[in-house]
Design an enzyme around this catalytic site. Sequence first.
Site, short mmCIF file in Angstrom:
data_model
loop_
_atom_site.label_atom_id
_atom_site.label_comp_id
_atom_site.label_asym_id
_atom_site.label_seq_id
_atom_site.Cartn_x
_atom_site.Cartn_y
_atom_site.Cartn_z
N SER A 120 7.65 5.92 -1.70
CA SER A 120 7.27 5.54 -3.05
C SER A 120 6.54 6.67 -3.77
O SER A 120 7.06 7.77 -3.89
CB SER A 120 6.45 4.26 -3.00
OG SER A 120 6.39 3.67 -4.26
N ASP A 123 16.49 -1.83 -3.66
CA ASP A 123 15.23 -1.46 -4.30
C ASP A 123 15.45 -1.34 -5.81
O ASP A 123 16.29 -0.56 -6.26
CB ASP A 123 14.73 -0.13 -3.75
CG ASP A 123 13.39 0.29 -4.33
OD1 ASP A 123 12.79 -0.49 -5.08
OD2 ASP A 123 12.95 1.42 -4.02
N HIS A 145 12.57 -1.46 -0.91
CA HIS A 145 11.72 -0.29 -1.12
C HIS A 145 11.10 0.23 0.19
O HIS A 145 11.02 1.43 0.40
CB HIS A 145 10.61 -0.69 -2.10
CG HIS A 145 9.84 0.43 -2.69
ND1 HIS A 145 10.39 1.35 -3.56
CD2 HIS A 145 8.54 0.78 -2.56
CE1 HIS A 145 9.46 2.20 -3.94
NE2 HIS A 145 8.33 1.88 -3.34
#
Length: 531
Positions: A211, A430, A507
């Site tokens: 991320s 995601d 994610h």
Amino acid sequence: MLFRSLLSTAVLAVSLCTDNASAAKHGRFGQKARDAMNIAKRSANAVKHSLKIPVEDYQFLNNKTKPYRVESLPDVHFDLGEMYSGLVPIEKGNVSRSLFFVFQPTIGEPVDEITIWLNGGPGCSSLEAFLQENGRFVWQPGTYQPVENPYSWVNLTNVLWVDQPVGTGFSLGVPTATSEEEIAEDFVKFFKNWQQIFGIKNFKIYVTGESYAGRYVPYISAAFLDQNDTEHFNLKGALAYDPCIGQFDYVQEEAPVVPFVQKNNALFNFNASFLAELESIHEQCGYKDFIDQYLVFPASGVQPPKAMNWSDPTCDVYDIVNNAVLDPNPCFNPYEINEMCPILWDVLGFPTEVDYLPAGASIYFDRADVKRAMHAPNITWSECSVESVFVGGDGGPEQEGDYSANPIEHVLPQVIEGTNRVLIGNGDYDMVILTNGTLLSIQNMTWNGKLGFDTAPSTPINIDIPDLMYNEVFIENGYDPQGGQGVMGIQHYERGLMWAETFQSGHMQPQFQPRVSYRHLEWLLGRRDTL
């Protein structure tokens, strides 16, 4: 974990009761959580159960590390093995600025290497990955208790999870950073101090994360290379999942979101008229032309700088999608779009994009008994910091007060060229960082003398690792043992960079597709030539 406001200002004000002062603390990238929270030297197979290692055989236990040893943890009803955690100062003698770590040495044959894991946010604790992604045990949302993780990265290597930068998780200090360079400088100092405590020298170092750590990982890795010190900073590779490496809001979210919805509409359940409306916005706002011109192989040229005009919501198609999907699926999770209701209890208090804790439940790492066991400071722990970990206001490319350039501009190419072993991966489920947005960013990066990939990724990733997490349950119910997963992604390697697209993953790839992530790590560590 990467956070941004996904709801319109009006919806936030009404349904989340977010005041302007709170919202102003974070940029679009990091606001989401705060709205709700106010060829191998050896091979190692994934394993279900590990053997208990006698304390006298612990590799890193000495007089300096003994105060950090974790002997047991509340609600973990099996042997932890060798584990350490606690605070280490950034500057020797100044404990007021310290980073918190968890260290789990490999449960297999000893290796002279350290794999560092960093969560994103910015300001989100790496204990999330330790407990729910790649640690020796996992406690997933909706599950009764922690269980051993057969796909733990500890099977392969020594893993170090760090709460950083200052202001994150259990780390101590007042945030002062306005750039990734400052954060990397702090991490270099911390990591050298940590190595001296644990008697570590001349280890191979790998830096990994997900991320917003798509920014941390390249900058810290580049800082390691710049030290010119292989005794302490012998960087051999890096990995970043679903990473913020390019222009986040326009390239990695807004431009690719309508094709993403069209591809996955069985999960969004939008009707034909709304899909047509989205397609019209996609075309009128220039996103279609941008993708048609630049998501090509080989790269068609350097992409022009792009930025969203947040004063005009007309082209904010991402928020339009995210607001609309809450009607057919009130429990929609942009981190993993295949999630449906109910919202699951999560011991970290953050099961989707909302803060949720049932009555009577507690946040695991905020429990007094857990803090004592982990030598953690007696402060309030939250998965993501309420206050910003940057002090640059709403400036910088991601409006987080982080003024450093996007990694594709310099530091990520430096790391690829310095190691020739970097993996960038994205999960296809995601909707926070989209797969095609990450590919667009790669096609705008020059490394080892060329722009982008020459050839479109197409080589399958075949996962032959068997199911070790749930096989016993299925066998007890009369099913045959489950084998490998088959094709679970696409890989592509050029000039030191490995691209990995992961099917059926959101994610947090080690959480949602742990076997695929395990394969990625094998490649990163040099245990495999391909995925």
